[in-house]
Each structure stands twice: as C-alpha cells, then as structure tokens.
Scaffold this active site. Structure first.
Site, PDB file in Angstrom:
ATOM      1  N   CYS A 281      28.753  -6.363  47.309  1.00  0.00           N
ATOM      2  CA  CYS A 281      29.151  -5.295  48.414  1.00  0.00           C
ATOM      3  C   CYS A 281      27.923  -5.143  49.377  1.00  0.00           C
ATOM      4  O   CYS A 281      27.780  -5.641  50.398  1.00  0.00           O
ATOM      5  CB  CYS A 281      29.726  -4.143  48.141  1.00  0.00           C
ATOM      6  SG  CYS A 281      28.938  -3.025  47.338  1.00  0.00           S
ATOM      7  N   HIS A 329      30.418   1.739  47.181  1.00  0.00           N
ATOM      8  CA  HIS A 329      30.759   0.515  47.721  1.00  0.00           C
ATOM      9  C   HIS A 329      30.691   0.641  48.997  1.00  0.00           C
ATOM     10  O   HIS A 329      30.808   1.659  49.755  1.00  0.00           O
ATOM     11  CB  HIS A 329      32.364   0.409  47.278  1.00  0.00           C
ATOM     12  CG  HIS A 329      32.923  -0.907  47.658  1.00  0.00           C
ATOM     13  ND1 HIS A 329      32.520  -2.208  47.051  1.00  0.00           N
ATOM     14  CD2 HIS A 329      33.471  -1.495  48.996  1.00  0.00           C
ATOM     15  CE1 HIS A 329      33.183  -3.202  47.504  1.00  0.00           C
ATOM     16  NE2 HIS A 329      33.823  -2.835  48.648  1.00  0.00           N
ATOM     17  N   HIS A 341      34.588  -7.080  53.050  1.00  0.00           N
ATOM     18  CA  HIS A 341      33.792  -6.544  52.079  1.00  0.00           C
ATOM     19  C   HIS A 341      33.669  -7.485  50.858  1.00  0.00           C
ATOM     20  O   HIS A 341      34.819  -8.534  51.136  1.00  0.00           O
ATOM     21  CB  HIS A 341      34.392  -5.018  51.702  1.00  0.00           C
ATOM     22  CG  HIS A 341      35.564  -5.126  51.116  1.00  0.00           C
ATOM     23  ND1 HIS A 341      35.768  -4.448  49.918  1.00  0.00           N
ATOM     24  CD2 HIS A 341      36.742  -5.808  51.227  1.00  0.00           C
ATOM     25  CE1 HIS A 341      37.125  -4.556  49.508  1.00  0.00           C
ATOM     26  NE2 HIS A 341      37.647  -5.312  50.458  1.00  0.00           N
TER      27      HIS A 341
END
Length: 366
Positions: A281, A329, A341
């Site tokens: 990520c 994240h 993402h």
C-alpha cells in the site's frame, strides 16, 4: 528352625481384574475425550472467516510497514557504511604514501648521520657549501616534522572513520535482525489467512469478493481488475480521472500521481514492493508521487506527516487517505468517495470506496 516361606502372590482375578480393567478403560476414554477436545476445530461461518482474515491482513500490514521502515533504515546504514569504507580506503592510501616518504627521509639520515656536524664542518673542503647544506637540512627537518604531524592526523581520522563504520555496521546488523522478525510475522499471518480461506468452498469464497480468494479465484479477481483497467482506457493525462467525474486535482503533481495510480490498476500486491509491477500500500503511494517528482517517505507512519493534514470533507484527488488506528494502510484518493489502493495479497491494485476501512486521516502532499 522355621523354613523361610515366600509370601503367596495373589492372582489378579475376579473383582480385582474387573476393577483394573474398568479404571484402564475409563482412563483411555478420558484421554480420548481430552484429545478430541484439544484437536477439535471450530466450524466458522464465512462471515467469521472473513472477519478473522481481515484481522490477519491488518496485522500483516502493520508488520509490513515495520518491515518497510526497517528496510529503509537498513539501506541507509548500508550506504553510509559503504561511503565510510571508501573514505577510509582513500585516507589509508594517502597515509601509506606519507609513510613511504618519511621512510625515505629516515633512511637517508641514517646513512649520513655518522659524523658530528662540527667535525663535518672542520673536515669539509668547502665550508661555505657545507653551511648552505646544513641550513637546507634544517629546513628539511621542519618539513619532516610537518609531515609527521600530518601522518598522525591521518591516523586519528582513520580511527574515527573505523569507529563510525563499526557503529553503522552494528546498526545494519540490528536492522537486518528486525527485517527477519518482521518477515517471519508477515508470512505467518498470511499463511494463517490462506489456511482459513482454504476451509471455504468456491461458492463461499466467491461471495467474499472484496477479500479476493485463494488459488484460481484470486486469478479471476485479478483478471477482472485488469479488464476493468482496460475498459477505463489509457491513464488520464488531465487533472480528472474516469471515475472521478469532473472532480479536479488541486495541482499537476497530484493529477500525475492519480494518473499513475490508474495506470497500475490490476497490478499484484506484494509486501515490501514499490513497483513498477507490484506494490504494497505505501509502496504504491510512494511510486505514484515519485512519478510526479515528489519524494515521499517509505512508510504510512511517515507519509501521513509528509504533507498538510486535511479533513475528510476537504478531500481532493491525489490526497493520501489513511486507515486503522495504527495508520497501517494508505490509499490515493481519486474523487467521489473513491480511492486506488493495494489491498492485500489476495487482491490487486484496485478502485475501492474510502468507507471500505476505518478512516484515520488524510494528508495533501503535493
């Protein structure tokens, strides 16, 4: 004298045998009962599997960010160690040359140093020439003293460099151990998630579409994402994107980062990867902004502080959006409540709603 008699041994018969057998069977039954209880696997519903897998992926991502941070520091320590060793080698070369020069001077003095200077003057055929030579020798002595001082200084500098190199080597060793621990944690979490998913039927896995799936189902999800990316056409070159409608990025750098992210739809998730063909990520966020000429830190913990914090109501395309209480994240906001993402190993880079995960904050870095 009385004869010694051995006591008569009673045979295990009748009631005694039955009692012993009963105890043995009861013990065996109890043991079997405990073993059965100890190895019984609870039956989880697909929803429970999803919840557990989500948690494992979150924990794996926390470990991945630690891995990324440790790797960044290990790489920095390795570069510094390399530079220190190069500088030490250059200084050692200069030191050896200076030592050779001092050795030549010392040998010449030894060969000519047998007579007292006054006696040399008395025996000289040309006293005036000798006096000129003595003055020259004195000047040579002054220069020699300076050369010795420079050698001593070089020795001190080399020792300091070696000390600094030792510190960097210790730091590098520590970071490498940290990398090893984080890698073990990550692989353990991911293995556990795969084992949980393997308990589900194909139909159950297909219902958990946002999880992706193991084996062939994962390939299907990846193929679908790549098809969606092709349907979108080429990556956008303006400040708007196919999914963002008329929402404009605040500047050209943010627009370039969004364009890069669209171009990577369907790329696989690989922990520790920063592109160009696979990402985790924070690696995707870093690569997207690197393409726009903006250098971001490697980890989510640092990326959230790399720019100006913005509220959820202020979000604009290109903003970095962060999730979970541990800031573990990150995605790239593209407008209309959507982000791009790299979710986890069972799902490729894709479009997803910002509401998909617990929102923790956002930053505008361009």
């Amino acid at each position: 004298m009385a004869a010694h008699r051995k006591p008569r041994q009673r045979s295990l018969g009748g009631h005694t045998v039955r009692t012993a057998a009963t105890i043995a069977l009861a013990g065996a039954a109890t043991t079997a009962g405990f073993e059965g209880t100890g190895h019984a696997e609870p039956q989880l519903s697909p929803a429970q599997v999803k919840a557990r897998v989500d948690k494992l992926y979150e924990e794996a991502e926390v470990a991945t960010e630690k891995y990324d941070g440790a790797k960044e520091k290990a790489d920095q320590a390795s570069r510094r160690l390399h530079d220190l060793r190069d500088e030490t080698a250059r200084k050692e070369d200069r030191l050896n040359a200076a030592r050779d020069a001092l050795g030549s001077i010392a040998a010449a003095q030894y060969r000519s140093g047998g007579l007292d200077p006054a006696l040399q003057l008395a025996l000289s055929d040309r006293p005036d020439q000798y006096l000129d030579g003595a003055a020259f020798a004195e000047r040579v002595g002054d220069r020699q003293a300076g050369a010795v001082a420079r050698v001593r200084k070089q020795l001190r500098e080399i020792e300091q460099l070696r000390g600094a190199a030792h510190i960097e080597l210790t730091a590098l060793t520590s970071r490498q151990a940290e990398l090893k621990r984080a890698k073990k944690t990550i692989t353990g979490k991911l293995d556990s998630a795969r084992q949980l998913l393997s308990r589900l039927t194909d139909e159950q896995r297909s219902r958990l579409g946002d999880l992706g799936a193991a084996g062939g189902a994962a390939g299907a999800v990846r193929h679908a994402s790549r098809s969606a990316a092709r349907d979108l056409g080429p990556a956008p070159s303006s400040s708007s994107s196919p999914s963002a409608g008329s929402v404009a990025a605040p500047n050209s750098r943010a627009a370039a980062a969004v364009s890069y992210a669209y171009g990577k739809l369907g790329s696989p998730y690989v922990w520790g990867a920063t592109g160009p063909d696979a990402f985790d990520c924070s690696g995707l966020a870093q690569a997207a902004y690197r393409s726009a000429g903006v250098q971001l830190p490697r980890t989510t913990y640092a990326q959230i502080n790399a720019g100006r914090r913005v509220s959820r109501s202020e979000l604009a395309p290109g903003d970095l959006v962060f999730f979970y209480s541990g800031i573990s994240h990150v995605g790239i906001y593209v407008g209309n409540g959507m982000m791009i993402h790299a979710p986890n190993p069972t799902a490729p880079v894709r479009l997803a709603p910002v509401d998909e995960m617990p929102f923790a904050g956002a930053a505008r870095v361009a």
